[in-house]
Design an enzyme around this catalytic site. Structure first.
Site, PDB file in Angstrom:
ATOM      1  CE1 TYR A   1     -54.182 -54.942  66.447  1.00  0.00           C
ATOM      2  CE2 TYR A   1     -53.118 -56.449  64.906  1.00  0.00           C
ATOM      3  CZ  TYR A   1     -53.429 -56.039  66.149  1.00  0.00           C
ATOM      4  OH  TYR A   1     -52.998 -56.976  67.153  1.00  0.00           O
ATOM      5  CD  GLU A   2     -50.933 -57.266  59.616  1.00  0.00           C
ATOM      6  OE1 GLU A   2     -50.602 -56.913  58.563  1.00  0.00           O
ATOM      7  OE2 GLU A   2     -50.737 -58.337  60.009  1.00  0.00           O
TER       8      GLU A   2
ATOM      9  CE1 TYR B   1     -51.975 -66.754  64.911  1.00  0.00           C
ATOM     10  CE2 TYR B   1     -50.200 -65.357  64.557  1.00  0.00           C
ATOM     11  CZ  TYR B   1     -51.418 -65.682  64.209  1.00  0.00           C
ATOM     12  OH  TYR B   1     -52.353 -64.854  63.204  1.00  0.00           O
TER      13      TYR B   1
ATOM     14  CG  ASN C   1     -49.941 -58.339  66.237  1.00  0.00           C
ATOM     15  OD1 ASN C   1     -50.426 -58.331  67.369  1.00  0.00           O
ATOM     16  ND2 ASN C   1     -50.295 -58.729  65.276  1.00  0.00           N
TER      17      ASN C   1
ATOM     18  N   GLY D   1     -60.960 -65.854  66.382  1.00  0.00           N
ATOM     19  CA  GLY D   1     -59.503 -66.471  65.655  1.00  0.00           C
ATOM     20  C   GLY D   1     -59.315 -67.700  65.872  1.00  0.00           C
TER      21      GLY D   1
ATOM     22  N   GLY E   1     -61.678 -61.826  71.446  1.00  0.00           N
ATOM     23  CA  GLY E   1     -61.856 -62.143  72.658  1.00  0.00           C
ATOM     24  C   GLY E   1     -62.939 -63.228  72.671  1.00  0.00           C
TER      25      GLY E   1
ATOM     26  CD  GLU F   1     -49.987 -63.359  52.541  1.00  0.00           C
ATOM     27  OE1 GLU F   1     -49.555 -62.068  52.658  1.00  0.00           O
ATOM     28  OE2 GLU F   1     -49.212 -64.381  52.360  1.00  0.00           O
TER      29      GLU F   1
ATOM     30  CB  VAL G   1     -61.164 -61.553  64.592  1.00  0.00           C
ATOM     31  CG1 VAL G   1     -62.435 -61.305  65.307  1.00  0.00           C
ATOM     32  CG2 VAL G   1     -61.025 -62.845  64.314  1.00  0.00           C
TER      33      VAL G   1
ATOM     34  N   PRO H   1     -49.919 -59.643  71.228  1.00  0.00           N
ATOM     35  CG  PRO H   1     -51.716 -57.931  71.254  1.00  0.00           C
ATOM     36  CD  PRO H   1     -50.365 -58.152  70.661  1.00  0.00           C
TER      37      PRO H   1
END
Length: 160
Positions: free
Chosen positions: A29-30, A134, A127, A100, A96, A86, A90, A129
């Site tokens: 994902y990252e 956050y 990132n 998270g 959704g 760290e 999800v 989203p």
């Protein structure tokens, strides 16, 4: 239709392979898939035997759907421990649903119980989203701070 059963549980040594697989999914994902060089065995050693970090697993209907890995640091200015998140991940098909947020609130509860002065984490600049998520919880970006890192090779060079 019944509401799915959602729980967050503390990971055990038997979860090392699961944690490793979730870390690989997070890395994909990252866009950092090639950076994962750890193994499940190394995670088992460093998380559960050496106690360098702690992990909680999010489950829906007894199936793992995410995790959070954290550890405690210390603020000299506050004179208190801090909880450093760290990684929080999800599975895509479970996003959704508020999982998270539940993971983050679970960690906030741990931070409160441990009398932490703060909770911190890093997020990749692209990132959006995650940044929006956050910030929706009241977290603030630390724009005046820059993260620095010494990698394994640089550390070895420094202590020759």
């Amino acid at each position: 239709m019944n509401q799915p059963e959602f729980i967050i549980r503390k990971a055990t040594e038997n979860d090392a392979e699961l944690i490793f697989n979730l870390i690989k999914k997070l890395a994909i994902y990252e866009k950092m898939e090639n950076d994962v060089i750890t193994t499940a065995e190394q995670l088992k050693e460093n998380i559960f035997k050496n106690n360098f970090a702690e992990v909680v697993i999010a489950e829906e209907n007894s199936k793992p759907v995410g995790f959070a890995l954290y550890f405690f640091n210390f603020s000299t200015f506050l004179g208190k421990p801090g909880l450093y998140l760290e990684d929080l991940y999800v599975e895509e098909n479970h996003r959704g649903k508020g999982y998270g947020k539940k993971l983050l609130l679970h960690l906030a509860k741990i931070a409160k119980e441990k009398n932490c002065g703060r909770m911190e984490w890093s997020v990749l600049n692209w990132n959006e989203p995650a940044i929006n998520f956050y910030e929706s919880l009241g977290a603030k970006g630390m724009k005046e701070w820059t993260v620095y890192r010494l990698d394994k090779e640089t550390i070895a060079d420094l202590v020759k």
